[in-house]
Write a protein that holds these residues in place. Sequence first.
Motif, mmCIF file in Angstrom:
data_model
loop_
_atom_site.group_PDB
_atom_site.id
_atom_site.type_symbol
_atom_site.label_atom_id
_atom_site.label_comp_id
_atom_site.label_asym_id
_atom_site.label_seq_id
_atom_site.Cartn_x
_atom_site.Cartn_y
_atom_site.Cartn_z
ATOM 1 N N UNK A 102 -61.529 122.106 48.990
ATOM 2 C CA UNK A 102 -62.720 121.323 49.343
ATOM 3 C C UNK A 102 -63.990 122.090 49.009
ATOM 4 N N UNK A 103 -64.934 121.369 48.399
ATOM 5 C CA UNK A 103 -66.236 121.968 48.056
ATOM 6 C C UNK A 103 -67.326 121.286 48.876
ATOM 7 N N UNK A 104 -68.455 121.970 48.962
ATOM 8 C CA UNK A 104 -69.632 121.391 49.613
ATOM 9 C C UNK A 104 -70.385 120.570 48.562
ATOM 10 N N UNK A 105 -70.435 119.265 48.752
ATOM 11 C CA UNK A 105 -71.124 118.396 47.791
ATOM 12 C C UNK A 105 -72.577 118.135 48.194
ATOM 13 N N UNK A 106 -73.047 118.801 49.220
ATOM 14 C CA UNK A 106 -74.429 118.592 49.682
ATOM 15 C C UNK A 106 -75.454 118.820 48.579
ATOM 16 N N UNK A 107 -75.453 120.003 47.919
ATOM 17 C CA UNK A 107 -76.446 120.233 46.858
ATOM 18 C C UNK A 107 -76.312 119.233 45.698
ATOM 19 N N UNK A 108 -75.085 118.877 45.381
ATOM 20 C CA UNK A 108 -74.824 117.935 44.280
ATOM 21 C C UNK A 108 -75.430 116.557 44.598
ATOM 22 N N UNK A 109 -75.198 116.079 45.804
ATOM 23 C CA UNK A 109 -75.741 114.771 46.176
ATOM 24 C C UNK A 109 -77.260 114.825 46.341
ATOM 25 N N UNK A 110 -77.777 115.992 46.708
ATOM 26 C CA UNK A 110 -79.225 116.133 46.816
ATOM 27 C C UNK A 110 -79.865 115.920 45.435
ATOM 28 N N UNK A 111 -79.235 116.459 44.398
ATOM 29 C CA UNK A 111 -79.756 116.282 43.036
ATOM 30 C C UNK A 111 -79.636 114.819 42.604
ATOM 31 N N UNK A 112 -78.560 114.193 43.017
ATOM 32 C CA UNK A 112 -78.386 112.767 42.724
ATOM 33 C C UNK A 112 -79.528 111.961 43.374
ATOM 34 N N UNK A 113 -79.853 112.294 44.611
ATOM 35 C CA UNK A 113 -80.932 111.593 45.320
ATOM 36 C C UNK A 113 -82.282 111.808 44.644
ATOM 37 N N UNK A 114 -82.470 112.999 44.045
ATOM 38 C CA UNK A 114 -83.771 113.314 43.447
ATOM 39 C C UNK A 114 -84.172 112.355 42.330
ATOM 40 N N UNK A 115 -83.195 111.767 41.650
ATOM 41 C CA UNK A 115 -83.549 110.858 40.541
ATOM 42 C C UNK A 115 -83.721 109.413 41.023
ATOM 43 N N UNK A 116 -83.696 109.207 42.327
ATOM 44 C CA UNK A 116 -83.890 107.873 42.927
ATOM 45 C C UNK A 116 -82.916 106.855 42.310
ATOM 46 N N UNK A 117 -81.649 106.996 42.646
ATOM 47 C CA UNK A 117 -80.625 106.150 41.991
ATOM 48 C C UNK A 117 -80.533 104.750 42.589
ATOM 49 N N UNK A 118 -81.595 103.998 42.426
ATOM 50 C CA UNK A 118 -81.628 102.611 42.889
ATOM 51 C C UNK A 118 -82.766 101.925 42.138
ATOM 52 N N UNK A 119 -82.747 100.604 42.129
ATOM 53 C CA UNK A 119 -83.807 99.869 41.429
ATOM 54 C C UNK A 119 -85.114 100.006 42.196
ATOM 55 N N UNK A 120 -86.171 100.363 41.489
ATOM 56 C CA UNK A 120 -87.493 100.463 42.107
ATOM 57 C C UNK A 120 -88.325 99.303 41.589
ATOM 58 N N UNK A 121 -88.912 98.547 42.511
ATOM 59 C CA UNK A 121 -89.728 97.401 42.124
ATOM 60 C C UNK A 121 -91.110 97.520 42.732
ATOM 61 N N UNK A 122 -92.071 96.912 42.053
ATOM 62 C CA UNK A 122 -93.436 96.967 42.577
ATOM 63 C C UNK A 122 -93.809 95.703 43.346
#
Length: 268
Positions: A102-122
């Motif tokens: 088992x690995x710690x995926x915390x840093x990995x998911x933090x990087x995933x969150x940084x790119x805002x992986x969802x549709x952004x609308x105005x």
Amino acid sequence: MQKKVIFKIWRFKPPEKRQGYTKYEVPVVEGMTVLDGLLHIKENIDASLTIRYSCRMGVCGSCGMVINGKPDLACHLQISHIRSKVIEVRPLFNHPAVKDLICDFGPFFEKHRMVKPYLIRKDAGEQENPTLEYKQLPQEHLDYMQFSYCLKCGCCYAVCPTAATDELYLGPQAFSAAFRYLVDSRDEGWEERVLAVDTSHGIWRCHFAGSCAQVCPKGVDPGLASQLLKRLVIFGTGRGRAGAGIIEKPVPVPEKIEKIPKPPPATV
Ligand code: FES
């Protein structure tokens, strides 16, 4: 006589930091996966073996580990597809180990969150009180379809040579996610997302080793995503298909195909 294989498993137990390989003999039946072998060990030989899994069908991405030197999903790889009689299993490279496999995926998911992986609308009003649908053509869906298959299993990050030397590096998975949303015709998040990828630990550190694409169990090519992201950043737009400029335009079909005259026969 029933076929048997040897599992050679990396054991790591904090806080003692005791680590090393332990071998287990496992009987094999047809269709058995590496994860099945590990569960056999846990249920019948050594209950202290620690593994992470969930769906057991290559969907959740939680059983990524290094199997005979190559990251893969343990529930995806069948033992009969491994030539060696010894199956060496260890936790993913480039991810901090927690215990055994088992690995710690915390840093990995933090990087995933940084790119805002969802549709952004105005159009916040439309988001709150929808009146219409956001339409998308099948061809526009194809623009990002490959990258939406990512399971976030961390296999690509485990083989990335840049991630091995730069722990702040965003990494191939985050690039795939960023590209997937930047070229989505419904997305309007260029300004926000580009800040995450256009950095000294972002896309410019990717030197296109390509090993990420080699190990992805879903056939995603994160190296391609990072190269296309570079192009988007250079040309300064990523807003949907129309602005991206990276989509291959269909080759125009000529109205009339002219016949090419045959060459004269060769003379000796
Ligand atoms: S257990 Fe879900 S992908 Fe392997």
